[in-house]
Design a protein around this motif. Sequence first.
Motif, PDB file in Angstrom:
ATOM      1  N   GLN A 325     138.731  24.223  95.935  1.00  0.00           N
ATOM      2  CA  GLN A 325     137.687  24.959  96.633  1.00  0.00           C
ATOM      3  C   GLN A 325     136.892  24.051  97.570  1.00  0.00           C
ATOM      4  O   GLN A 325     136.508  24.454  98.665  1.00  0.00           O
ATOM      5  CB  GLN A 325     136.739  25.607  95.610  1.00  0.00           C
ATOM      6  CG  GLN A 325     137.397  26.673  94.740  1.00  0.00           C
ATOM      7  CD  GLN A 325     137.723  27.939  95.519  1.00  0.00           C
ATOM      8  OE1 GLN A 325     137.268  28.141  96.637  1.00  0.00           O
ATOM      9  NE2 GLN A 325     138.533  28.810  94.915  1.00  0.00           N
ATOM     10  N   THR A 389     123.250  22.250  99.087  1.00  0.00           N
ATOM     11  CA  THR A 389     124.505  22.532  99.790  1.00  0.00           C
ATOM     12  C   THR A 389     125.617  22.882  98.808  1.00  0.00           C
ATOM     13  O   THR A 389     126.388  23.826  99.038  1.00  0.00           O
ATOM     14  CB  THR A 389     124.926  21.323 100.645  1.00  0.00           C
ATOM     15  OG1 THR A 389     123.948  21.111 101.660  1.00  0.00           O
ATOM     16  CG2 THR A 389     126.281  21.566 101.309  1.00  0.00           C
ATOM     17  N   GLU A 392     125.014  26.281  97.712  1.00  0.00           N
ATOM     18  CA  GLU A 392     125.381  27.202  98.797  1.00  0.00           C
ATOM     19  C   GLU A 392     126.894  27.415  98.834  1.00  0.00           C
ATOM     20  O   GLU A 392     127.379  28.549  98.961  1.00  0.00           O
ATOM     21  CB  GLU A 392     124.898  26.627 100.133  1.00  0.00           C
ATOM     22  CG  GLU A 392     125.281  27.444 101.355  1.00  0.00           C
ATOM     23  CD  GLU A 392     124.910  26.737 102.652  1.00  0.00           C
ATOM     24  OE1 GLU A 392     125.543  27.049 103.689  1.00  0.00           O
ATOM     25  OE2 GLU A 392     124.016  25.857 102.623  1.00  0.00           O
ATOM     26  N   TYR A 393     127.650  26.331  98.724  1.00  0.00           N
ATOM     27  CA  TYR A 393     129.115  26.440  98.688  1.00  0.00           C
ATOM     28  C   TYR A 393     129.568  27.246  97.467  1.00  0.00           C
ATOM     29  O   TYR A 393     130.508  28.055  97.541  1.00  0.00           O
ATOM     30  CB  TYR A 393     129.749  25.051  98.638  1.00  0.00           C
ATOM     31  CG  TYR A 393     129.840  24.342  99.969  1.00  0.00           C
ATOM     32  CD1 TYR A 393     130.142  25.033 101.146  1.00  0.00           C
ATOM     33  CD2 TYR A 393     129.649  22.963 100.057  1.00  0.00           C
ATOM     34  CE1 TYR A 393     130.237  24.380 102.362  1.00  0.00           C
ATOM     35  CE2 TYR A 393     129.743  22.293 101.272  1.00  0.00           C
ATOM     36  CZ  TYR A 393     130.041  23.007 102.420  1.00  0.00           C
ATOM     37  OH  TYR A 393     130.145  22.355 103.624  1.00  0.00           O
ATOM     38  N   ASN A 395     127.920  29.651  95.951  1.00  0.00           N
ATOM     39  CA  ASN A 395     127.649  31.070  96.195  1.00  0.00           C
ATOM     40  C   ASN A 395     128.681  31.664  97.152  1.00  0.00           C
ATOM     41  O   ASN A 395     129.078  32.831  97.001  1.00  0.00           O
ATOM     42  CB  ASN A 395     126.226  31.241  96.749  1.00  0.00           C
ATOM     43  CG  ASN A 395     125.163  30.958  95.693  1.00  0.00           C
ATOM     44  OD1 ASN A 395     125.380  31.178  94.507  1.00  0.00           O
ATOM     45  ND2 ASN A 395     124.005  30.462  96.127  1.00  0.00           N
ATOM     46  N   GLN A 396     129.134  30.884  98.122  1.00  0.00           N
ATOM     47  CA  GLN A 396     130.199  31.360  99.016  1.00  0.00           C
ATOM     48  C   GLN A 396     131.497  31.551  98.238  1.00  0.00           C
ATOM     49  O   GLN A 396     132.261  32.493  98.492  1.00  0.00           O
ATOM     50  CB  GLN A 396     130.403  30.371 100.164  1.00  0.00           C
ATOM     51  CG  GLN A 396     129.245  30.314 101.150  1.00  0.00           C
ATOM     52  CD  GLN A 396     129.457  29.263 102.229  1.00  0.00           C
ATOM     53  OE1 GLN A 396     130.567  28.783 102.453  1.00  0.00           O
ATOM     54  NE2 GLN A 396     128.374  28.882 102.894  1.00  0.00           N
ATOM     55  N   TYR A 397     131.768  30.642  97.317  1.00  0.00           N
ATOM     56  CA  TYR A 397     132.947  30.769  96.444  1.00  0.00           C
ATOM     57  C   TYR A 397     132.873  32.058  95.632  1.00  0.00           C
ATOM     58  O   TYR A 397     133.871  32.789  95.505  1.00  0.00           O
ATOM     59  CB  TYR A 397     133.029  29.540  95.532  1.00  0.00           C
ATOM     60  CG  TYR A 397     133.658  29.774  94.183  1.00  0.00           C
ATOM     61  CD1 TYR A 397     135.042  29.836  94.032  1.00  0.00           C
ATOM     62  CD2 TYR A 397     132.850  29.929  93.046  1.00  0.00           C
ATOM     63  CE1 TYR A 397     135.612  30.050  92.775  1.00  0.00           C
ATOM     64  CE2 TYR A 397     133.407  30.144  91.800  1.00  0.00           C
ATOM     65  CZ  TYR A 397     134.787  30.207  91.661  1.00  0.00           C
ATOM     66  OH  TYR A 397     135.350  30.427  90.423  1.00  0.00           O
ATOM     67  N   THR A 399     131.463  34.797  96.352  1.00  0.00           N
ATOM     68  CA  THR A 399     131.659  35.990  97.178  1.00  0.00           C
ATOM     69  C   THR A 399     132.983  35.967  97.929  1.00  0.00           C
ATOM     70  O   THR A 399     133.260  36.861  98.733  1.00  0.00           O
ATOM     71  CB  THR A 399     130.502  36.131  98.188  1.00  0.00           C
ATOM     72  OG1 THR A 399     130.406  34.936  98.973  1.00  0.00           O
ATOM     73  CG2 THR A 399     129.186  36.370  97.459  1.00  0.00           C
ATOM     74  N   VAL A 401     134.157  33.832 100.256  1.00  0.00           N
ATOM     75  CA  VAL A 401     134.147  33.507 101.696  1.00  0.00           C
ATOM     76  C   VAL A 401     134.115  31.995 101.946  1.00  0.00           C
ATOM     77  O   VAL A 401     133.914  31.565 103.083  1.00  0.00           O
ATOM     78  CB  VAL A 401     132.939  34.173 102.401  1.00  0.00           C
ATOM     79  CG1 VAL A 401     133.068  35.682 102.328  1.00  0.00           C
ATOM     80  CG2 VAL A 401     131.613  33.692 101.813  1.00  0.00           C
ATOM     81  N   LEU A 402     134.305  31.191 100.906  1.00  0.00           N
ATOM     82  CA  LEU A 402     134.248  29.743 101.089  1.00  0.00           C
ATOM     83  C   LEU A 402     135.472  29.248 101.864  1.00  0.00           C
ATOM     84  O   LEU A 402     136.610  29.372 101.417  1.00  0.00           O
ATOM     85  CB  LEU A 402     134.172  29.042  99.727  1.00  0.00           C
ATOM     86  CG  LEU A 402     134.081  27.515  99.762  1.00  0.00           C
ATOM     87  CD1 LEU A 402     132.856  27.065 100.549  1.00  0.00           C
ATOM     88  CD2 LEU A 402     134.065  26.933  98.358  1.00  0.00           C
ATOM     89  N   LYS A 403     135.203  28.687 103.031  1.00  0.00           N
ATOM     90  CA  LYS A 403     136.284  28.211 103.899  1.00  0.00           C
ATOM     91  C   LYS A 403     135.658  27.363 105.005  1.00  0.00           C
ATOM     92  O   LYS A 403     134.502  27.565 105.381  1.00  0.00           O
ATOM     93  CB  LYS A 403     137.022  29.414 104.521  1.00  0.00           C
ATOM     94  CG  LYS A 403     138.214  29.056 105.371  1.00  0.00           C
ATOM     95  CD  LYS A 403     138.888  30.325 105.912  1.00  0.00           C
ATOM     96  CE  LYS A 403     140.072  29.970 106.786  1.00  0.00           C
ATOM     97  NZ  LYS A 403     140.742  31.181 107.329  1.00  0.00           N
TER      98      LYS A 403
END
Length: 425
Positions: A325, A389, A392-393, A395-397, A399, A401-403
Amino acid sequence: MRKKALIITYYWPPAGGPGVQRWLKFVKYLPDFNIDPIVYIPSNPSYPLVDDTLLDDVPEHVTIIKQAINEPYKFASLLSKKRSKTVSKGIISEEKKQSLIERLLLFVRGNFFIPDARVGWVKPSVQYLQTYISDYNIETVITTGPPHSLHLIGLHLQKQLHVNWIADFRDPWTTIGYHKQLKLTKKASLKHKTLEKQVLQAANQIIVTSDVTKQEFQLITDKPISVITNGYDVNHVQSPDLDSKFTMAHIGSLLSKRNPEVLWQVLKELITEHSDFATDFELHFVGAVSENVLKSIYNLGLSDYVNEHGYVSHNEAVVFQKKSQLLILIEIDSDETRCIIPGKLFEYMVSERPILALGPKASDVEQIIKETNTGRYFYYNDHESLKSTILEYYNQYKTGVLKSHAIGLQKYSRKSLTKKLSELI
């Protein structure tokens, strides 16, 4: 009209690790620019890492010539096989934890083998290559270091045959991080600097991998210096599914001083403060990890989250880069490492996974990550911003959208970089 270029390198498949990749890829693409590479390597090297899969990347029709080498590591292993092997890998213990044998090995390595343990290959190589270069009308000789003793081969060949000599520095010489750990006497230190200056002032063209190294060398020589970084190549590894866990992976060696305790502390806090993070998080080490790093992690109670995979083949490393990830890149917090650009950075950048990097201020890595929008770079005192950070990463994971969203990577492709090299030849 096609040209011939003789490339003198120590690292060549089946050698593993990042040092072999640079010239393996240059050799792959040079024929596309009307240059036929001839590769000169030792016939009996002592490689600290071996990756047989890289043999598949050697171009079928490349000319490879070999000459035997005598290396002290084989004799040093009689004293301590384990310590001589780790020293040859560059894994050096903290000074206060060094055994008498390790201190002895470092002293002998630094003061009796200048500039390095492959210096015994210089004389027989010069004798052999003089005839070869004349017989085959080779006009350009390229030496790549470390080991920097290979530049002494170029120095002698240029003096005797007046060839066009290009000296490629994958790392600095006297300012590289581990240089101070070699227990150099004043006499040995002066000899290193003298040889470095001779090489830099004699080569027709100098190539470095970073802008910081270029600035450093410009204080020593007025010879032309070009920056050609390492890069990425097209790989044929099928993209795996992303890890279901929130995995953070470090690919490559983690040496004793490359130990960002701020990162381990931040991870400890996130695990303590967020139960879902504690459930989802995993830390993967792919490559050699020093005992110092593992002890820091153990002391913070993070050992249960760590997966050690040891050294793996290049193809397996690419799989880890694509499925993790988040990718971790760590450099020692020192002015001397501002010029170090790990080869894995460029493969990280094309993996489409965000990079979390820690290192010194004003480094080349920081600039590259910013200009390519491939991740975030932190200093060792950036505790709070690092923590926010990672969260934040995470939370993107959660949902999906982590990329990473990279821009401007093409100039770092191996073929584009080889075109730049061909123009120098």
